[in-house]
Design a protein around this motif. Structure first.
Motif: not given
Length: 158
Positions: A23-26, A65-66, A32, A20-21, A59, A61-62
């Motif tokens: 997916k949230l980080s670039q 990820g969350w 990415s 998840g992290a 959205n 992906q975010t």
């Protein structure tokens, strides 16, 4: 058994929190970009597309990820009720991932990580259910024995 369940819960929770992290980080540009391309494909076969809803890939992906990050952390650190809820959410997410990969006609080797994660989540859920059932059965047996002692003693006294 309790230690094995705790270890499995910790490993699965850590895995999902890390994915998840990611997916949230670039972190790196090529990774990415690859992930963005994957989520563009995933939105093409999104189940609610039949009803006219197709999410924006970023959205989507975010949100995934969350969900993975929070559910993974709750699986590790949460109280038992939240652990069960996070296990359910992650199970549903893995079912959705398998559906998406199957809809995209991906190879079996691509689906294996999602299938393994789903299997481990189901194993964790079943084992937790069995340990809870054993606790209930044991506590009810103790009550049953005590309930039968009194009439038995009275019959012996006669």
């Amino acid at each position: 058994m309790a230690r094995a369940l705790a270890a499995l819960r910790f490993l699965l929770g850590g895995f999902f929190a890390l994915t998840g992290a990611a997916k949230l980080s670039q972190l790196s540009s090529p990774v990415s970009e690859q992930m963005k391309a994957l989520f563009v494909q995933f939105t093409d076969v999104f189940p609610l597309k039949l009803f006219g809803y197709q999410p924006d890939p970023m959205n989507y992906q975010t949100a995934v990820g969350w969900l993975e990050l929070l559910a993974g952390l709750l699986l590790i650190l949460g109280p038992p009720m939240l652990q069960e809820i996070s296990n359910l959410l992650l199970t549903l997410l893995m079912m959705g991932a398998i559906f998406t990969l199957a809809s995209l006609k991906e190879s079996l080797s691509t689906c294996i990580p999602a299938i393994v994660c789903l299997g481990l989540l189901l194993l964790l859920d079943i084992c937790q259910l069995l340990t809870q059932t054993k606790k209930v059965v044991r506590s009810s047996r103790r009550k049953t024995r005590h309930a039968f002692r009194e009439p038995w003693k009275t019959l012996q006294a006669m």
